[in-house]
Design an enzyme around this catalytic site. Sequence first.
Site, short mmCIF file in Angstrom:
data_model
loop_
_atom_site.label_atom_id
_atom_site.label_comp_id
_atom_site.label_asym_id
_atom_site.label_seq_id
_atom_site.Cartn_x
_atom_site.Cartn_y
_atom_site.Cartn_z
N LYS A 84 -8.25 5.60 -4.73
CA LYS A 84 -7.80 5.06 -3.45
C LYS A 84 -7.53 6.21 -2.48
O LYS A 84 -6.72 7.10 -2.79
CB LYS A 84 -6.51 4.28 -3.69
CG LYS A 84 -6.41 2.97 -2.96
CD LYS A 84 -5.14 2.28 -3.41
CE LYS A 84 -4.94 0.97 -2.73
NZ LYS A 84 -3.60 0.45 -2.95
C1 E4P Z 1 -3.25 -2.69 -1.55
O1 E4P Z 1 -4.07 -2.01 -2.15
C2 E4P Z 1 -1.86 -2.28 -1.29
O2 E4P Z 1 -1.35 -1.68 -2.46
C3 E4P Z 1 -0.97 -3.43 -0.96
O3 E4P Z 1 -1.66 -4.63 -0.82
C4 E4P Z 1 0.06 -3.16 0.08
O4 E4P Z 1 0.82 -4.31 0.27
P1 E4P Z 1 2.24 -4.30 1.02
O5 E4P Z 1 1.94 -4.25 2.50
O6 E4P Z 1 2.86 -5.60 0.64
O7 E4P Z 1 2.99 -3.10 0.55
#
Ligand code: E4P
Length: 224
Positions: A84
């Site tokens: 990522k």
């Molecule tokens: C996705 O890959 C992220 O880890 C995640 O969806 C972030 O979500 P949040 O905005 O609830 O922290």
Amino acid sequence: MRLFLDTANIDEVRDVVRMGVLSGVTTNPTLMAKERGSTYRERVVEICEAVQGPVSAECIARDLKELLEEARDVASWHPHVVVKVPIDETGLEATSLLSREGITINMTLVFSANQALLAALAGATYVSPFVGRIDDAGQDGMEVVREAVEIFDKYHLPAQVLAASLRHPRHVIAAARAGAPIATMPYAVLKAMVKHPLTDVGIERFAKDAEAYLKEPAREQAKS
Ligand code: E4P
């Protein structure tokens, strides 16, 4: 459409794997920070083994050289690891280099269709618009998902929109209707998708009725 779990908790992953509906997992440093008892690498490998599908593990280095090193290291942990990378100029450069080496990238922290287009062009396999956080900022998060899906389809870009930062079950339906091939969500959202009060009432009523007729002697005789 595929469903991913947004968690670093191995028990949550195993619980949902059991239901046969889970295709992958996304993690991030915030989710990792909540976990105890194993190293980052150990936890990612554990999740990969449990889900047997793509597991996104986030890089934190911001300098290109360090980011490339970190990404190559993370990618070597397990064949299911997806690296990522947050979108910015360094992230795009790293994505373009790493994807050419065959490393699978999930470009994260995407908040606009422009960013989604750039991520796809740089070679990201997954592009993650953060729907809930866009909504929090007073804009329409699902519109970014719709636009990205439309652009990728129109120009046959191989990147897949991964609808992220989903906060409730209706977000999942909206992402599905917008054409997102993947949605990632917290454990609580996935569990909420299973439930409906009328299902609970129905199960209870059928169980009660079955109890009544199973006790009838005629039926017991017919069975033997
Ligand atoms: C996705 O890959 C992220 O880890 C995640 O969806 C972030 O979500 P949040 O905005 O609830 O922290």
